[in-house]
Each structure stands twice: as structure tokens, then as C-alpha cells.
Scaffold this motif. Sequence first.
Motif, PDB file in Angstrom:
ATOM      1  N   PHE A  92       0.697  -0.834  -0.372  1.00 30.97           N
ATOM      2  CA  PHE A  92       0.139  -0.140  -0.040  1.00 30.97           C
ATOM      3  C   PHE A  92       1.016   1.225   0.005  1.00 30.97           C
ATOM      4  CE2 PHE A  92      -2.137   3.013   2.544  1.00 30.97           C
ATOM      5  CZ  PHE A  92      -3.520   3.197   1.688  1.00 30.97           C
ATOM      6  N   GLY A  93       1.755   1.049   1.137  1.00 27.86           N
ATOM      7  CA  GLY A  93       3.079   1.836   0.923  1.00 27.86           C
ATOM      8  C   GLY A  93       3.607   2.674  -0.767  1.00 27.86           C
ATOM      9  N   ILE A  94       3.854   2.248  -0.840  1.00 26.37           N
ATOM     10  CA  ILE A  94       4.319   2.144  -2.256  1.00 26.37           C
ATOM     11  C   ILE A  94       3.786   2.866  -3.547  1.00 26.37           C
ATOM     12  CG2 ILE A  94       5.601   0.634  -4.655  1.00 26.37           C
ATOM     13  CD1 ILE A  94       6.054  -1.197  -2.939  1.00 26.37           C
ATOM     14  N   PHE A  95       2.066   2.615  -3.513  1.00 25.17           N
ATOM     15  CA  PHE A  95       1.628   3.020  -4.162  1.00 25.17           C
ATOM     16  C   PHE A  95       0.903   4.463  -3.713  1.00 25.17           C
ATOM     17  CE2 PHE A  95       1.243  -1.010  -5.475  1.00 25.17           C
ATOM     18  CZ  PHE A  95       1.260  -1.043  -7.221  1.00 25.17           C
ATOM     19  N   THR A  96       1.053   4.744  -2.304  1.00 27.38           N
ATOM     20  CA  THR A  96       0.499   5.659  -2.299  1.00 27.38           C
ATOM     21  C   THR A  96       1.763   7.035  -2.367  1.00 27.38           C
ATOM     22  OG1 THR A  96      -0.958   4.565  -0.416  1.00 27.38           O
ATOM     23  CG2 THR A  96      -0.367   7.052   0.003  1.00 27.38           C
ATOM     24  N   ALA A  97       3.173   6.406  -1.788  1.00 27.68           N
ATOM     25  CA  ALA A  97       4.210   7.047  -2.007  1.00 27.68           C
ATOM     26  C   ALA A  97       4.881   7.897  -3.393  1.00 27.68           C
ATOM     27  CB  ALA A  97       5.031   6.682  -1.274  1.00 27.68           C
ATOM     28  N   PHE A  98       4.214   6.789  -4.391  1.00 27.12           N
ATOM     29  CA  PHE A  98       4.359   7.075  -5.463  1.00 27.12           C
ATOM     30  C   PHE A  98       2.865   8.399  -5.593  1.00 27.12           C
ATOM     31  CE2 PHE A  98       1.892   6.448  -9.736  1.00 27.12           C
ATOM     32  CZ  PHE A  98       2.936   6.613 -10.528  1.00 27.12           C
ATOM     33  N   LEU A  99       2.066   8.000  -5.647  1.00 29.91           N
ATOM     34  CA  LEU A  99       0.927   9.150  -6.085  1.00 29.91           C
ATOM     35  C   LEU A  99       1.362  10.896  -5.057  1.00 29.91           C
ATOM     36  CD1 LEU A  99      -2.144   7.359  -5.956  1.00 29.91           C
ATOM     37  CD2 LEU A  99      -1.230   8.381  -7.878  1.00 29.91           C
ATOM     38  N   GLY A 100       2.011  10.634  -3.206  1.00 34.81           N
ATOM     39  CA  GLY A 100       1.646  11.428  -2.630  1.00 34.81           C
ATOM     40  C   GLY A 100       3.500  12.313  -3.511  1.00 34.81           C
ATOM     41  N   SER A 101       4.089  11.818  -4.551  1.00 34.29           N
ATOM     42  CA  SER A 101       5.897  12.295  -4.651  1.00 34.29           C
ATOM     43  C   SER A 101       5.399  12.775  -6.086  1.00 34.29           C
ATOM     44  CB  SER A 101       6.436  11.251  -5.132  1.00 34.29           C
ATOM     45  OG  SER A 101       7.122  10.546  -4.084  1.00 34.29           O
ATOM     46  N   LEU A 102       4.248  12.415  -6.301  1.00 37.55           N
ATOM     47  CA  LEU A 102       3.288  13.204  -8.013  1.00 37.55           C
ATOM     48  C   LEU A 102       3.336  14.336  -7.875  1.00 37.55           C
ATOM     49  CD1 LEU A 102       3.998  11.896 -10.735  1.00 37.55           C
ATOM     50  CD2 LEU A 102       1.416  10.609 -10.750  1.00 37.55           C
TER      51      LEU A 102
ATOM     52  N   ILE B 157       8.579   2.902  -4.391  1.00 29.97           N
ATOM     53  CA  ILE B 157       9.746   1.329  -4.033  1.00 29.97           C
ATOM     54  C   ILE B 157      10.338   1.410  -2.653  1.00 29.97           C
ATOM     55  CG2 ILE B 157      11.010  -0.416  -4.843  1.00 29.97           C
ATOM     56  CD1 ILE B 157       8.593  -0.581  -6.708  1.00 29.97           C
ATOM     57  N   ILE B 158      10.334   2.465  -2.532  1.00 29.99           N
ATOM     58  CA  ILE B 158      11.474   2.612  -0.944  1.00 29.99           C
ATOM     59  C   ILE B 158      10.112   1.721  -0.056  1.00 29.99           C
ATOM     60  CG2 ILE B 158      12.188   3.776   1.184  1.00 29.99           C
ATOM     61  CD1 ILE B 158      12.608   5.537  -0.557  1.00 29.99           C
ATOM     62  N   GLY B 159       9.138   1.326  -0.020  1.00 30.31           N
ATOM     63  CA  GLY B 159       7.663   1.365   0.389  1.00 30.31           C
ATOM     64  C   GLY B 159       7.876  -0.052   1.176  1.00 30.31           C
ATOM     65  N   GLY B 160       8.445  -1.201  -0.113  1.00 29.26           N
ATOM     66  CA  GLY B 160       8.161  -2.026  -0.356  1.00 29.26           C
ATOM     67  C   GLY B 160       9.384  -2.509   1.047  1.00 29.26           C
ATOM     68  N   ALA B 161      10.135  -1.721   0.925  1.00 32.38           N
ATOM     69  CA  ALA B 161      11.964  -1.953   2.084  1.00 32.38           C
ATOM     70  C   ALA B 161      12.695  -3.641   1.624  1.00 32.38           C
ATOM     71  CB  ALA B 161      11.196  -2.658   3.829  1.00 32.38           C
ATOM     72  N   ASP B 162      12.663  -2.584   0.218  1.00 34.77           N
ATOM     73  CA  ASP B 162      13.493  -3.955  -0.521  1.00 34.77           C
ATOM     74  C   ASP B 162      14.582  -3.091  -1.076  1.00 34.77           C
ATOM     75  OD1 ASP B 162      14.702  -5.903  -2.655  1.00 34.77           O
ATOM     76  OD2 ASP B 162      12.606  -6.998  -2.714  1.00 34.77           O
ATOM     77  N   GLY B 163      15.694  -3.716  -0.134  1.00 34.17           N
ATOM     78  CA  GLY B 163      16.938  -2.724  -1.041  1.00 34.17           C
ATOM     79  C   GLY B 163      17.257  -2.680  -2.770  1.00 34.17           C
ATOM     80  N   PRO B 164      17.801  -3.972  -3.278  1.00 32.92           N
ATOM     81  CA  PRO B 164      17.862  -4.520  -4.656  1.00 32.92           C
ATOM     82  C   PRO B 164      16.581  -4.132  -5.525  1.00 32.92           C
ATOM     83  CG  PRO B 164      18.471  -6.580  -2.932  1.00 32.92           C
ATOM     84  CD  PRO B 164      17.421  -5.507  -1.969  1.00 32.92           C
ATOM     85  N   THR B 165      14.994  -4.228  -4.904  1.00 31.83           N
ATOM     86  CA  THR B 165      14.744  -3.630  -5.709  1.00 31.83           C
ATOM     87  C   THR B 165      14.656  -2.852  -6.220  1.00 31.83           C
ATOM     88  OG1 THR B 165      13.182  -5.557  -5.197  1.00 31.83           O
ATOM     89  CG2 THR B 165      12.212  -3.915  -5.990  1.00 31.83           C
ATOM     90  N   ALA B 166      14.428  -1.218  -5.215  1.00 28.42           N
ATOM     91  CA  ALA B 166      14.625  -0.225  -5.421  1.00 28.42           C
ATOM     92  C   ALA B 166      16.215   0.328  -5.654  1.00 28.42           C
ATOM     93  CB  ALA B 166      14.833   0.449  -3.555  1.00 28.42           C
ATOM     94  N   ILE B 167      16.460  -0.219  -5.897  1.00 27.80           N
ATOM     95  CA  ILE B 167      18.055  -0.217  -6.755  1.00 27.80           C
ATOM     96  C   ILE B 167      17.734  -0.516  -7.953  1.00 27.80           C
ATOM     97  CG2 ILE B 167      20.385  -0.601  -7.024  1.00 27.80           C
ATOM     98  CD1 ILE B 167      20.709  -0.990  -3.956  1.00 27.80           C
ATOM     99  N   MET B 168      17.193  -1.134  -8.574  1.00 28.42           N
ATOM    100  CA  MET B 168      17.017  -1.690 -10.049  1.00 28.42           C
ATOM    101  C   MET B 168      15.886  -1.022 -10.203  1.00 28.42           C
ATOM    102  SD  MET B 168      15.452  -5.413 -11.153  1.00 28.42           S
ATOM    103  CE  MET B 168      15.177  -5.651 -13.468  1.00 28.42           C
ATOM    104  N   VAL B 169      15.212  -0.301  -9.566  1.00 27.06           N
ATOM    105  CA  VAL B 169      13.312   0.388 -10.642  1.00 27.06           C
ATOM    106  C   VAL B 169      14.367   1.625 -10.816  1.00 27.06           C
ATOM    107  CG1 VAL B 169      11.746   1.708 -10.261  1.00 27.06           C
ATOM    108  CG2 VAL B 169      11.721  -1.289  -9.926  1.00 27.06           C
TER     109      VAL B 169
END
Length: 386
Positions: free
Chosen positions: A124-134, A149-161
Motif C-alpha cells: 500500500f505504501g508503494i502506491f500511496t508514496a508514488f501518488l504523494g511524490s507525484l 518502491i522504498i515502501g517495499g523495504a526491499d533495497g535491491p528492488t529499489a536500486i533496480m527500479v
Amino acid sequence: MDFSFTAVLGKILGESGYAGFFMDGGWKNLLMILIAFVLLYLGIAKKFEPLLLVTIAFGMLLANLPFSNMISNVDNDGLLHWLYTGVKLDIYPPLIFMGVGAMTDFGPLIARPSSLILGAAAQFGIFTAFLGSLLIFKFPVNVAAAIGIIGGADGPTAIMVTSKLAPEYLSAIAIAAYSYMALIPMIQPPIMRLFTRKKDRQIRMTQLREVSNTEKIVFPIAVATVVILLLPDTAPLIGMLMLGNLFHVCGVTARLDETVQNALMNIVTIFLGLSVGATAAADTFLTWQTLEIILMGLVAFALSTFGGVIFGDIMCWISKGKINPLIGSAGVSAVPMAARVAQIEGQKENPSNFLLMHAMGPNVAGVIGSAAAAGFFLKLVPMLMG
């Protein structure tokens, strides 16, 4: 030419890195070095995600020492430049996922498939933060997706995206992602206690059923096939995650399993951390946008925890008190730290509570969920920008 001691010493000092601090913008390099020192302290003394935070911080230190030429020089590209190609070419994050897969037990998720709901809710935080940042900070859609993507608490995924969509913000987003992962024991518990009832936090869950070895072998093959067919952009992450897990459970690749878990994982962690830290150049990192990214990252992470806990409450109600809602907080993909936090909070309320394996189901589901969210953004953002 003057070869006196004074002249030679003056020339050496004039061309040294110390002189660089007195040039235009030199104070920024000095400030970045101090930030690197703080991150090194947090990684070493406080043990906050030390494997990556120490290497990221040291990469930041090397990149900001004037005239170190670790990134590039006049004649050729420096060491850290070449290490960074592993990020640009999407090599390191999938290899990290392979190691995570080899070290992860999907048994709790297989035993209770409903854990997938909690893993999905914690995105939920991923898409909410996406809209907030936008909408609030007016970031471009590609940067907003990377921040979310930071909201997923997944460093490698955040780095790749981020490396695909907004590489100029890689250092800020990567440092925010790993910092919040390290701070899970501080960030999550207040949210968990605020949105759950004391009597629900005391619920003891029954032991999970035993999962057969056949199920464990079929699971990574089936998930890779189904998810990648649905979201082809998830292939590098989901594919390597499931391959690593297959090495672990199939029983015939013990040597590969050991290599992936240990030697390969350690080597890639060093290269990934150094190269990401090296992107934290003073001119690009010391901006108001970095502060906005760090703020939205915290919001994303908090809302992801909130989403998982709320759906934990719902599942507790539907099951008539058989599911402890605390396990919903583990739906973020920080494996296994988020599951351990659920265990600790459960035992505070009821010392006979053992939630760790129950929380591992949503935890590993969160890894799949964050990778799926990444694939969604990698498909959506080019369409929106095109």
C-alpha cells in the motif's frame, strides 16, 4: 624549475586532496565525507544493515575525496565507474535476489497461502508514496515511481527500479531504502500497537501444517512461470529469486546453493554497495530533493506497515480470532527482520507467543509483492512518459 624542498612540498600539497576542500564546492565534499562517517558509525557501532550500509558509506567516502579518481580521471574511467556498470546493466540486484531465494524458506507461505493477501496489502505504501511524490512534491512520474518502491523495504528492488527510471537519484533512494530497512525495529512497533487491540496481539496461532518437499520444489517453478507471464518485467528479480530457492530445495544442487548463499552473495554485496555509494556525489546528493525523497521514503515505509497491519486486523476478524494481526506488519519484504519484529512484539504481549514462522509467510510474500510492484512500474512509467 625550482626543486627546493619548500617548492616541492608546496606543489604536493597544492595538488593533494586537502587543497580540493578549499576550491569551489569543496565544502560540499567535506559535508559528504562527514555523512559517510555517520553512516559508517550506524553500520559498525549500531549494526544497522552493516553488510550494505558499511560498503555504501565507504563508496560514498571514496567518491567524495577530492582528486581520488575512483570514479573517473582524464585518461580512463575509474574502478568504481566499472563496478557501477553492474547496477546499470541490472546485474547485481537479480544476483542478490538469487541469494535471498536460496536463504528463504517458502514453507510458511505454502502452508498458509492467505499470507499472500498480507504481502499484497503491505505494498500500500508503494502506491500511496508514488501518488504523494507525484502530486505533492511534483516529482516527474519516473522519479515518483522510484521513490514509491522504498515502501517495499526491499533495497535491491529499489536500486533496480531507480537505475532504470531515475539513475540520477540512485544514491538518495538507495540510502533511504536501506536506512529504513535498518530502522524497522524502531519504525514498525508504534504503528503495530496503534492499529491493533491488545487482546488481538495476545492471540496464539496454531502450528502450521508440514509442507512436503514436492510442494517446495513445485512452488518456485510455478511462481516464476505464472508471475513472469503476467508481468514480464519482473523476470530478472522473480526469476533469480525462484532459481535461488530451487537450488536450496531440490536436493541435487547443494554446491550451487552453498555458493549462492555465501561466496556469490558476499561478492555481489560488496560490488553493489561500493558502486551505489559512489553515486552519492556532493553536487547531486546535497539538494532539497534528497530531503524530500527521504521524507517520502519514510511515509512509504510507514504506510506499507499500516496496510499490512490493517489487513491483519481484517483477517483476524474473518478468522474469528485465529490470526494474530501483528503478522501483517511482516508483509514488507525485509526478510527476516520484519518477521522478527512481529515475533518480539507478540511475545511482549504474551510470552508464550511464537509468531516467527507465521510472520515469515507474509514476509516472503512481500518479497514477491515488491518485485511485482517493480514490474508494474517498469511497464507503466514508459507508457505514461511516452
